[in-house]
Design an enzyme around this catalytic site. Structure first.
Site, mmCIF file in Angstrom:
data_model
loop_
_atom_site.group_PDB
_atom_site.id
_atom_site.type_symbol
_atom_site.label_atom_id
_atom_site.label_comp_id
_atom_site.label_asym_id
_atom_site.label_seq_id
_atom_site.Cartn_x
_atom_site.Cartn_y
_atom_site.Cartn_z
ATOM 1 N N ARG A 1 11.811 -5.931 5.256
ATOM 2 C CA ARG A 1 11.353 -4.842 5.303
ATOM 3 C C ARG A 1 12.576 -3.116 6.001
ATOM 4 O O ARG A 1 12.385 -4.534 7.195
ATOM 5 C CB ARG A 1 10.149 -3.848 5.369
ATOM 6 C CG ARG A 1 9.801 -2.269 5.766
ATOM 7 C CD ARG A 1 8.010 -2.340 5.510
ATOM 8 N NE ARG A 1 7.003 -2.933 6.117
ATOM 9 C CZ ARG A 1 6.456 -2.537 6.728
ATOM 10 N NH1 ARG A 1 5.892 -1.963 5.530
ATOM 11 N NH2 ARG A 1 5.824 -2.972 7.552
ATOM 12 N N LYS B 1 1.204 -1.455 0.339
ATOM 13 C CA LYS B 1 -0.173 0.019 0.101
ATOM 14 C C LYS B 1 0.848 1.098 -0.575
ATOM 15 O O LYS B 1 0.637 2.411 -0.744
ATOM 16 C CB LYS B 1 -1.411 -0.249 1.742
ATOM 17 C CG LYS B 1 -1.960 -1.255 1.385
ATOM 18 C CD LYS B 1 -2.956 -0.915 2.071
ATOM 19 C CE LYS B 1 -1.576 -1.047 4.052
ATOM 20 N NZ LYS B 1 -1.621 -2.819 4.419
ATOM 21 N N ARG C 1 -0.165 -9.483 13.475
ATOM 22 C CA ARG C 1 -0.607 -8.154 12.804
ATOM 23 C C ARG C 1 -1.897 -8.817 11.455
ATOM 24 O O ARG C 1 -3.217 -8.722 10.936
ATOM 25 C CB ARG C 1 0.091 -7.346 11.678
ATOM 26 C CG ARG C 1 0.752 -6.178 12.902
ATOM 27 C CD ARG C 1 2.378 -6.235 12.283
ATOM 28 N NE ARG C 1 1.913 -4.962 11.053
ATOM 29 C CZ ARG C 1 3.184 -4.861 10.955
ATOM 30 N NH1 ARG C 1 4.490 -5.797 10.937
ATOM 31 N NH2 ARG C 1 3.024 -4.130 9.537
ATOM 32 N N ARG D 1 11.457 -2.124 11.117
ATOM 33 C CA ARG D 1 10.917 -2.001 12.597
ATOM 34 C C ARG D 1 10.175 -2.796 13.612
ATOM 35 O O ARG D 1 10.117 -4.298 13.366
ATOM 36 C CB ARG D 1 9.030 -1.532 12.029
ATOM 37 C CG ARG D 1 8.778 -0.469 11.531
ATOM 38 C CD ARG D 1 7.661 -0.664 10.525
ATOM 39 N NE ARG D 1 6.507 -0.870 10.681
ATOM 40 C CZ ARG D 1 5.111 -0.436 9.312
ATOM 41 N NH1 ARG D 1 5.614 0.147 8.615
ATOM 42 N NH2 ARG D 1 4.397 -1.390 10.353
ATOM 43 N N ARG E 1 -9.208 0.518 8.394
ATOM 44 C CA ARG E 1 -9.339 -0.643 9.028
ATOM 45 C C ARG E 1 -9.912 -1.596 9.563
ATOM 46 O O ARG E 1 -10.109 -2.933 9.925
ATOM 47 C CB ARG E 1 -7.864 -0.293 10.351
ATOM 48 C CG ARG E 1 -6.954 -0.822 9.311
ATOM 49 C CD ARG E 1 -5.763 -0.720 10.574
ATOM 50 N NE ARG E 1 -4.226 -1.604 10.240
ATOM 51 C CZ ARG E 1 -3.550 -1.213 9.571
ATOM 52 N NH1 ARG E 1 -3.549 -0.250 8.820
ATOM 53 N NH2 ARG E 1 -2.181 -1.625 9.394
HETATM 54 P P1 ADP Z 1 1.545 -1.966 8.186
HETATM 55 O O1 ADP Z 1 1.819 -0.950 6.321
HETATM 56 O O2 ADP Z 1 2.701 -2.421 7.678
HETATM 57 O O3 ADP Z 1 0.161 -2.077 7.407
HETATM 58 P P2 ADP Z 1 1.017 0.482 9.259
HETATM 59 O O4 ADP Z 1 1.768 0.978 9.207
HETATM 60 O O5 ADP Z 1 -0.512 0.812 8.720
HETATM 61 O O6 ADP Z 1 1.330 -1.074 9.245
HETATM 62 O O7 ADP Z 1 0.324 0.375 10.695
HETATM 63 C C1 ADP Z 1 1.334 0.393 11.939
HETATM 64 C C2 ADP Z 1 -0.113 -0.211 12.887
HETATM 65 O O8 ADP Z 1 -0.278 1.183 13.154
HETATM 66 C C3 ADP Z 1 -0.375 -1.120 12.658
HETATM 67 O O9 ADP Z 1 -0.197 -2.321 13.253
HETATM 68 C C4 ADP Z 1 -1.467 -0.310 14.231
HETATM 69 O O10 ADP Z 1 -0.885 -1.097 15.345
HETATM 70 C C5 ADP Z 1 -1.375 0.989 13.623
HETATM 71 N N1 ADP Z 1 -2.682 0.977 13.199
HETATM 72 C C6 ADP Z 1 -2.475 2.051 11.985
HETATM 73 N N2 ADP Z 1 -3.567 2.286 10.866
HETATM 74 C C7 ADP Z 1 -4.523 2.421 11.819
HETATM 75 C C8 ADP Z 1 -5.404 2.629 12.037
HETATM 76 N N3 ADP Z 1 -6.285 2.915 11.302
HETATM 77 N N4 ADP Z 1 -6.709 1.769 12.703
HETATM 78 C C9 ADP Z 1 -6.012 0.754 14.128
HETATM 79 N N5 ADP Z 1 -4.338 1.021 14.310
HETATM 80 C C10 ADP Z 1 -3.835 1.627 12.857
HETATM 81 P P1 ADP Z 2 2.233 -2.037 2.773
HETATM 82 O O1 ADP Z 2 2.326 -0.186 3.292
HETATM 83 O O2 ADP Z 2 0.879 -2.341 2.468
HETATM 84 O O3 ADP Z 2 2.446 -2.790 4.227
HETATM 85 P P2 ADP Z 2 4.628 -1.608 1.874
HETATM 86 O O4 ADP Z 2 4.474 -0.616 0.962
HETATM 87 O O5 ADP Z 2 5.352 -0.740 2.968
HETATM 88 O O6 ADP Z 2 3.110 -1.949 2.321
HETATM 89 O O7 ADP Z 2 5.630 -3.154 1.333
HETATM 90 C C1 ADP Z 2 6.248 -3.725 2.142
HETATM 91 C C2 ADP Z 2 7.301 -4.264 1.651
HETATM 92 O O8 ADP Z 2 7.165 -4.867 0.465
HETATM 93 C C3 ADP Z 2 7.962 -3.077 1.545
HETATM 94 O O9 ADP Z 2 9.721 -3.480 1.593
HETATM 95 C C4 ADP Z 2 8.518 -3.191 0.144
HETATM 96 O O10 ADP Z 2 9.662 -2.773 -0.685
HETATM 97 C C5 ADP Z 2 7.806 -4.452 -1.013
HETATM 98 N N1 ADP Z 2 7.185 -4.301 -1.531
HETATM 99 C C6 ADP Z 2 6.763 -3.697 -2.329
HETATM 100 N N2 ADP Z 2 5.027 -3.799 -3.336
HETATM 101 C C7 ADP Z 2 6.559 -5.113 -4.107
HETATM 102 C C8 ADP Z 2 6.312 -6.129 -4.660
HETATM 103 N N3 ADP Z 2 5.603 -5.388 -5.770
HETATM 104 N N4 ADP Z 2 7.155 -6.876 -4.860
HETATM 105 C C9 ADP Z 2 7.950 -7.183 -4.109
HETATM 106 N N5 ADP Z 2 8.160 -6.567 -2.558
HETATM 107 C C10 ADP Z 2 7.294 -4.831 -2.505
#
Ligand code: ADP
Ligand code: ADP
Ligand code: ZN
Length: 217
Positions: free
Chosen positions: A127, A13, A171, A160, A88
């Site tokens: 990551r 995302k 998660r 992280r 979420r």
């Molecule tokens: P990822 O990109 O790996 O899905 P995020 O950066 O979106 O993780 O979120 C990291 C953490 O921040 C989540 O595991 C949760 O604890 C919190 N968080 C982020 N967005 C939300 C949301 N919309 N509602 C509740 N918790 C959230």
């Molecule tokens: P989210 O915001 O959904 O948690 P991220 O964009 O942070 O996901 O992506 C999670 C990890 O996977 C990052 O380290 C990113 O560089 C990698 N990644 C993202 N898109 C791709 C893809 N299409 N193929 C392989 N790795 C990816």
């Protein structure tokens, strides 16, 4: 154009939101980034949510909705926005509808980026992020330089706290239980698209561009 990027942790995302932001010139709103920033600054909110983030659980809906309400009122969101990691839960989606005016809601589109769980565990275990500016690095995709310093800002590149395998699994469970129901919620409203997130970053982006061009017609 008001977009929601939906998908499991690690689906890509944030990666796609940045590309959309650059091409279409609308801001990326990542609740995860906002919360991590508060934690880093040790603000009152940051101290309150740090343990929740570290455990891989969700921050309460009322806190998140307050953050979003404030953010969407900023002038840069008036032409549109990309929501990354929000909503979420169903109550968050309902809260968002209240926040948005009728006019905005007309253009609300949801794109799900789908990636199977085993791919996610691999991606998130590799990551890394810059502790200072948040830039994404990935041992498989774009490895950080040997000195472990961010080429953009000189910050330290770290893993992280919640990207440890045990927390990743937690998660994913939270996603299945609390976020996945949003797919049916939005499908019922007929504003839902899905892309295959297992493709290369560029291929995923192409699919998203296609969806956006259809929406804009
Ligand atoms: P990822 O990109 O790996 O899905 P995020 O950066 O979106 O993780 O979120 C990291 C953490 O921040 C989540 O595991 C949760 O604890 C919190 N968080 C982020 N967005 C939300 C949301 N919309 N509602 C509740 N918790 C959230
Ligand atoms: P989210 O915001 O959904 O948690 P991220 O964009 O942070 O996901 O992506 C999670 C990890 O996977 C990052 O380290 C990113 O560089 C990698 N990644 C993202 N898109 C791709 C893809 N299409 N193929 C392989 N790795 C990816
Ligand atoms: Zn940096």
């Amino acid at each position: 154009m008001n977009l929601i990027l939906l998908g499991a942790p690690g689906a890509g995302k944030g990666t796609q939101a940045k590309r959309i932001m650059e091409k279409y010139n609308i801001p990326q709103i990542s609740t995860g980034d906002i919360l991590r920033n508060e934690v880093q600054e040790k603000s009152e909110l940051g101290l309150k949510v740090k343990n929740i983030l570290d455990r891989g659980e969700l921050v309460p809906d009322n806190i998140i909705l307050e953050i979003i309400r404030k953010r969407l009122n900023q002038p840069d969101c008036q032409k549109g926005f990309i929501l990354d990691g929000f909503p979420r839960t169903i109550p968050q989606a309902e809260g968002l509808e209240k926040i948005l005016s009728e006019k905005d809601r007309k253009h609300l589109r949801i794109i799900e980026i789908y990636v199977p769980e085993e791919t996610i565990v691999r991606r998130l275990s590799s990551r890394r992020i810059c502790a200072n500016c948040g830039k994404d690095y990935n041992l498989m995709l774009n490895p950080p330089p040997p000195d472990g310093r961010c080429p953009v800002c000189g910050g330290k590149i770290i893993q992280r706290e919640d990207d440890q395998e045990k927390t990743i699994r937690k998660r994913l469970k939270v996603f299945r239980e609390q976020t996945e129901p949003l797919i049916e919620y939005y499908k019922d409203k007929g504003i839902f698209y899905r892309v295959d997130g297992q493709q290369d970053v560029q291929e995923v982006f192409k699919e998203i561009e296609n969806i956006i061009s259809k929406v804009e017609e």
